[in-house]
Design a protein around this motif. Structure first.
Motif, PDB file in Angstrom:
ATOM      1  N   PHE A   1     -95.715  55.836 -17.525  1.00  0.00           N
ATOM      2  CA  PHE A   1     -96.866  56.393 -18.254  1.00  0.00           C
ATOM      3  C   PHE A   1     -97.566  55.204 -18.897  1.00  0.00           C
ATOM      4  CE2 PHE A   1     -99.213  58.233 -21.709  1.00  0.00           C
ATOM      5  CZ  PHE A   1     -99.585  59.504 -21.274  1.00  0.00           C
TER       6      PHE A   1
ATOM      7  N   LEU B   1     -99.006  62.905 -22.439  1.00  0.00           N
ATOM      8  CA  LEU B   1     -97.687  62.311 -22.692  1.00  0.00           C
ATOM      9  C   LEU B   1     -96.650  63.422 -22.845  1.00  0.00           C
ATOM     10  CD1 LEU B   1     -95.856  59.909 -23.233  1.00  0.00           C
ATOM     11  CD2 LEU B   1     -96.627  59.911 -25.621  1.00  0.00           C
TER      12      LEU B   1
ATOM     13  N   ILE C   1     -92.898  53.712 -20.722  1.00  0.00           N
ATOM     14  CA  ILE C   1     -94.132  54.195 -21.342  1.00  0.00           C
ATOM     15  C   ILE C   1     -94.746  53.023 -22.098  1.00  0.00           C
ATOM     16  CG2 ILE C   1     -95.089  55.738 -23.120  1.00  0.00           C
ATOM     17  CD1 ILE C   1     -92.699  57.654 -22.460  1.00  0.00           C
TER      18      ILE C   1
END
Length: 354
Positions: free
Chosen positions: A283, A345, A265
């Motif tokens: 992400f 998220l 992420i």
């Protein structure tokens, strides 16, 4: 037959263009395939058997004309049949010119047609979820009419020794490998590609609150002060889950560590591209001045998700060029608050923390 593939750029570009070698090897198992790259990028190519030789473009070739000329002479001596220039800048134009290859392939550019026997126009939009950068690279194979189903996924290969190193590193730091481990790419390659540090602290808190996880930070040693700022900005309960000093001392060490993580992420960059090549969910937060359609590869809304401020506040970008946005990156980033990011998220974490 001998084939030369040229890609003189950053790690992400070299990794993506390795799929050209993968497909050439699949179509022509017995031909010589050489890959010309910057010396600083070779870590992502170790273990790849799709090429026979790496031709390294080194610092001395940039700084010394005689060394560059010697490199051009050595390439001409190879007598390549096909050259595929995925870089298409002055450095590679001269290589193509000196190569003497019968077939020379690159992207179309006005005034450069004389350099190549075959040119392809760069696509402006992506037709699949492969991402524009991969579709553009694969298009360079069109003039060869390869009789194969194309490989579309660039890969990184990890050795047993590297996996053993990462296992031992995790054990020495008391990381419980039965828990999910999340790599956070906390700092970009430059300030204008870095999500604001205080916002990143809030995102790390959000991640930590989602479950009993291990959190690793990816940053360069020279970025340690910024990394500490992010760490210091986190809640005490979050800090208990962060293993701040678990850091690769080289690209290969990062790859080994990343291979032991469950997802990545954070800021767009080389770390994300390497994680994807290891088949890890991603992400990504793109910088406001970057056009995400190029590097938003394999986007499916589940395993690979990316966000750009323009998707939330398109009016901010009206009548503003990328150059203007880049100059005003700080003010644009201030608008990209964690609250905009949390919902997607949250979904990503719920999917991958099961």
């Amino acid at each position: 037959m001998k084939i030369l593939v040229i890609q003189q750029k950053m790690i992400g570009d070299v990794l993506v263009s390795s799929i050209l070698c993968d497909n050439l090897r699949k179509a022509y198992p017995k031909v010589q395939i050489d890959y010309m790259v910057y010396e600083s990028t070779i870590a992502v190519l170790q273990g790849n058997t799709s090429f026979d030789n790496l031709i390294l473009f080194q610092e001395k070739h940039q700084k010394n004309k005689w060394e560059y000329f010697k490199l051009l002479k050595s390439i001409r001596a190879e007598k390549y049949d096909i050259v595929i220039d995925a870089y298409s800048k002055l450095e590679s134009w001269l290589v193509v010119l000196f190569s003497g290859a019968k077939q020379k392939i690159s992207y179309w550019k006005k005034g450069r047609e004389f350099l190549y026997t075959d040119t392809v126009k760069r696509k402006k939009t992506s037709k699949t979820n492969l991402g524009l950068i991969i579709e553009q690279r694969l298009a360079l194979l069109n003039p060869l009419h390869l009789p194969i189903e194309l490989e579309t996924f660039p890969r990184i290969y990890v050795t047993k020794e590297e996996n053993d190193f990462a296992t031992a590193l995790f054990e020495s730091h008391g990381i419980d490998q039965s828990k999910k481990t999340i790599m956070v790419s906390i700092i970009g390659s430059s300030a204008d590609k870095t999500y604001p540090l205080e916002y990143m602290s809030q995102l790390v808190d959000f991640i930590a609150d989602k479950g009993d996880v291990n959190i690793l930070f990816n940053y360069f040693p020279k970025q340690i002060e910024e990394a500490k700022t992010i760490y210091d900005g986190c809640k005490e309960s979050t800090k208990q889950k962060i293993y701040f000093s678990v850091l690769g001392k080289s690209i290969r060490e990062f790859i080994a560590i990343m291979n032991h993580c469950d997802m990545i992420i954070g800021n767009d960059g080389g770390a994300i591209n390497m994680a994807k090549a290891l088949e890890k969910p991603s992400f990504i937060i793109f910088s406001p001045w970057i056009d995400k359609k190029g590097w938003a590869t394999f986007e499916d809304g589940i395993n690979h998700v990316s966000l750009h401020l323009k998707e939330f506040k398109p009016d901010l970008f009206e009548s503003k060029t990328a150059k203007i946005v880049k100059k005003e990156t700080v003010s644009f980033y201030r608008q990209f608050t964690p609250e905009l990011i949390y919902p997607l998220l949250n979904t990503f974490l719920e999917t991958h923390l099961k």
